[in-house]
Design a protein around this motif. Structure first.
Motif, PDB file in Angstrom:
ATOM      1  N   LEU A 177       0.825  -1.203   0.000  1.00 27.61           N
ATOM      2  CA  LEU A 177       0.000   0.000   0.000  1.00 27.61           C
ATOM      3  C   LEU A 177       0.864   1.259   0.000  1.00 27.61           C
ATOM      4  N   GLY A 178       1.956   1.234   0.764  1.00 32.27           N
ATOM      5  CA  GLY A 178       2.859   2.386   0.779  1.00 32.27           C
ATOM      6  C   GLY A 178       3.448   2.649  -0.589  1.00 32.27           C
ATOM      7  N   MET A 179       3.860   1.570  -1.288  1.00 31.31           N
ATOM      8  CA  MET A 179       4.405   1.722  -2.636  1.00 31.31           C
ATOM      9  C   MET A 179       3.353   2.287  -3.582  1.00 31.31           C
ATOM     10  N   VAL A 180       2.101   1.800  -3.457  1.00 35.23           N
ATOM     11  CA  VAL A 180       1.021   2.287  -4.312  1.00 35.23           C
ATOM     12  C   VAL A 180       0.799   3.784  -4.103  1.00 35.23           C
ATOM     13  N   LEU A 181       0.801   4.241  -2.859  1.00 33.48           N
ATOM     14  CA  LEU A 181       0.584   5.659  -2.566  1.00 33.48           C
ATOM     15  C   LEU A 181       1.721   6.524  -3.119  1.00 33.48           C
ATOM     16  N   ILE A 182       2.965   6.054  -2.965  1.00 34.02           N
ATOM     17  CA  ILE A 182       4.113   6.824  -3.460  1.00 34.02           C
ATOM     18  C   ILE A 182       4.078   6.922  -4.981  1.00 34.02           C
ATOM     19  N   VAL A 183       3.794   5.796  -5.644  1.00 38.26           N
ATOM     20  CA  VAL A 183       3.722   5.802  -7.103  1.00 38.26           C
ATOM     21  C   VAL A 183       2.541   6.651  -7.574  1.00 38.26           C
ATOM     22  N   PRO A 214      10.667  12.498  -8.094  1.00 32.61           N
ATOM     23  CA  PRO A 214       9.922  13.469  -8.899  1.00 32.61           C
ATOM     24  C   PRO A 214       9.367  14.632  -8.093  1.00 32.61           C
ATOM     25  N   PHE A 215       8.966  14.369  -6.855  1.00 33.40           N
ATOM     26  CA  PHE A 215       8.446  15.435  -6.006  1.00 33.40           C
ATOM     27  C   PHE A 215       9.545  16.448  -5.675  1.00 33.40           C
ATOM     28  N   VAL A 216      10.741  15.942  -5.418  1.00 35.62           N
ATOM     29  CA  VAL A 216      11.883  16.821  -5.144  1.00 35.62           C
ATOM     30  C   VAL A 216      12.197  17.680  -6.358  1.00 35.62           C
ATOM     31  N   GLY A 217      12.248  17.034  -7.538  1.00 35.51           N
ATOM     32  CA  GLY A 217      12.535  17.776  -8.762  1.00 35.51           C
ATOM     33  C   GLY A 217      11.490  18.833  -9.053  1.00 35.51           C
ATOM     34  N   ALA A 218      10.222  18.472  -8.845  1.00 33.85           N
ATOM     35  CA  ALA A 218       9.144  19.433  -9.101  1.00 33.85           C
ATOM     36  C   ALA A 218       9.217  20.604  -8.140  1.00 33.85           C
ATOM     37  N   TRP A 224       0.110  19.425  -4.315  1.00 35.94           N
ATOM     38  CA  TRP A 224      -0.123  19.203  -2.882  1.00 35.94           C
ATOM     39  C   TRP A 224      -0.751  17.829  -2.635  1.00 35.94           C
ATOM     40  N   ILE A 225      -1.617  17.386  -3.523  1.00 38.66           N
ATOM     41  CA  ILE A 225      -2.212  16.054  -3.372  1.00 38.66           C
ATOM     42  C   ILE A 225      -1.124  14.984  -3.519  1.00 38.66           C
ATOM     43  N   ALA A 226      -0.248  15.185  -4.529  1.00 38.36           N
ATOM     44  CA  ALA A 226       0.844  14.236  -4.739  1.00 38.36           C
ATOM     45  C   ALA A 226       1.758  14.193  -3.515  1.00 38.36           C
ATOM     46  N   GLY A 227       2.070  15.352  -2.960  1.00 37.82           N
ATOM     47  CA  GLY A 227       2.918  15.406  -1.772  1.00 37.82           C
ATOM     48  C   GLY A 227       2.296  14.666  -0.603  1.00 37.82           C
ATOM     49  N   ALA A 228       0.970  14.820  -0.425  1.00 35.61           N
ATOM     50  CA  ALA A 228       0.277  14.134   0.667  1.00 35.61           C
ATOM     51  C   ALA A 228       0.294  12.617   0.468  1.00 35.61           C
ATOM     52  N   LEU A 229       0.074  12.173  -0.781  1.00 31.35           N
ATOM     53  CA  LEU A 229       0.101  10.737  -1.062  1.00 31.35           C
ATOM     54  C   LEU A 229       1.480  10.147  -0.797  1.00 31.35           C
ATOM     55  N   MET A 230       2.513  10.854  -1.256  1.00 24.64           N
ATOM     56  CA  MET A 230       3.874  10.359  -1.051  1.00 24.64           C
ATOM     57  C   MET A 230       4.228  10.333   0.434  1.00 24.64           C
ATOM     58  N   TRP A 258       5.296   7.256   5.220  1.00 20.49           N
ATOM     59  CA  TRP A 258       4.967   6.994   6.618  1.00 20.49           C
ATOM     60  C   TRP A 258       4.665   5.518   6.836  1.00 20.49           C
ATOM     61  N   LEU A 259       3.942   4.889   5.901  1.00 20.46           N
ATOM     62  CA  LEU A 259       3.658   3.461   6.012  1.00 20.46           C
ATOM     63  C   LEU A 259       4.950   2.641   6.017  1.00 20.46           C
ATOM     64  N   HIS A 260       5.915   3.060   5.205  1.00 15.50           N
ATOM     65  CA  HIS A 260       7.195   2.354   5.165  1.00 15.50           C
ATOM     66  C   HIS A 260       8.021   2.614   6.414  1.00 15.50           C
TER      67      HIS A 260
END
Length: 350
Positions: A131-137, A252-256, A272-278, A283-285
């Motif tokens: 699930l953590g991988m899915v959220l990050i991707v 990608p978040f860092v680059g953006a 902001w949505i992408a940042g929250a998902l990542m 956090w799960l990891h």
């Protein structure tokens, strides 16, 4: 925070930060040539670091373990797939695919890396890690979704996904040699991949850039590709492939973020949505706790280590007592239970 997590996040930050600076050179240098210069700058810088560090270390036992003959096939495969085939397929795909689709498809690397690690190389995972991988991707996908993708000619998309598959294979093969010297591994990969990609550029008739642009590309390659790869290899050693790949998807978040700061633009809602998902995925990891009774099979290998619970062995040489140190050592069978990751000592079946 676990040292492997720190290595993985620093690798993502280093690589992600290189993206906006590389984009500045795209209009000045052909993509294949730029890829070659980035890799070559990485290889030259790391090789210089390796040589200077080796000379300074002399005969001390705290040196890291060098690559051996049995590592060569794994490293050669990693270079072939990740340093040569991957970039060539990407360049071919970019010719046929709109930029919006290409940026979206590149996020497949994290997915394919994890899928290969879990189902081909039999690395352990559970629902929390999945699930953590899915959220990050998912965060990476949103970050790339600047406009509705228009896939154009399917062969371009296939080529880009194939490039991501090559990098996924590269990541899993590199794990096989991750106990060895990370600087040596990354330096060799950079030199070989850079030389091959520049040869391809020359064969295609692309001109070589001026000294200033070439030096800038080399410096970006050393800082964003070379150091990132060293940190990535260290993370592989401590975390395994899938978890390292998941953390690296933060790049990608860092680059953006850096791109927005450099250009002075206000981020949109997707950012902001992408940042929250990542953040949720990381956090799960970070809060993972994997513990059970497991058995360590007999194993002989060499890597830098301290005498912890997994390294209770005698020395057949005069040891000065310094830790960590590196030498070939044997692990006797051991059964115990403690929290662990699928690192170089925990690749057991479940």
């Amino acid at each position: 925070m676990h040292i492997g997590v720190i290595f993985a996040l620093l690798a993502a930050i280093s690589f992600g930060a290189s993206t906006p600076f590389s984009k500045v050179l795209v209009g000045q240098i052909a993509p294949v040539t730029l890829a070659g210069l980035l890799y070559l700058g990485s290889g030259i810088g790391l090789t210089a670091w390796f040589v200077l560090r080796t000379v300074a270390a002399g005969s001390r036992t705290d040196k890291t373990a060098l690559l051996t003959g049995k590592d060569v096939p794994w490293l050669a495969g990693a270079i072939l797939f990740g340093g040569i085939a991957g970039p060539v397929l990407l360049m071919a795909g970019l010719v046929l695919t709109p930029a919006s689709s290409a940026s979206l498809l590149l996020n497949m690397e994290g997915v394919l890396t994890s899928m290969l690690a879990w189902f081909v190389f039999k690395e352990n995972f559970d629902r929390r890690i999945f699930l953590g991988m899915v959220l990050i991707v998912a965060g990476g996908l949103l970050l790339s979704w600047e406009q509705r993708p228009e896939f154009g000619v399917p062969w371009g998309a296939i080529a880009i996904v194939a490039a991501c598959l090559c990098w996924g294979i590269d990541n899993n093969l590199t794990r096989k040699v991750s106990a060895s010297d990370a600087v040596q591994i990354a330096g060799i990969k950079g030199l070989v991949a850079g030389t091959v990609n520049l040869s391809i550029a020359a064969a295609l008739g692309y001109s070589f850039p001026g000294p200033g642009s070439a030096a800038a590309a080399g410096l970006i390659g050393f800082l964003g590709y070379g150091l990132s790869l060293v940190l990535f290899v260290l993370a592989l050693r401590h975390l395994g492939t899938a978890r390292t790949g998941a953390y690296f998807s933060f790049a990608p978040f860092v680059g953006a973020t850096i791109s927005l700061l450099m250009l002075g633009e206000a981020p949109g809602a997707f950012f902001w949505i992408a940042g929250a998902l990542m953040a949720a995925g990381i956090w799960l990891h970070l809060t993972e706790s994997h513990m059970h009774e497991h058995t360590h099979e007999p194993l002989t290998h060499a890597h830098q280590h301290s005498h912890d619970a997994h390294h209770q062995h005698e020395h057949d040489f005069a040891w000065d007592g310094k830790e960590p140190h590196s030498h070939p050592h044997h692990h006797a069978p051991l059964t115990h239970a403690h929290p662990h990751f699928p690192d170089i000592h925990h690749r057991h079946r479940h």
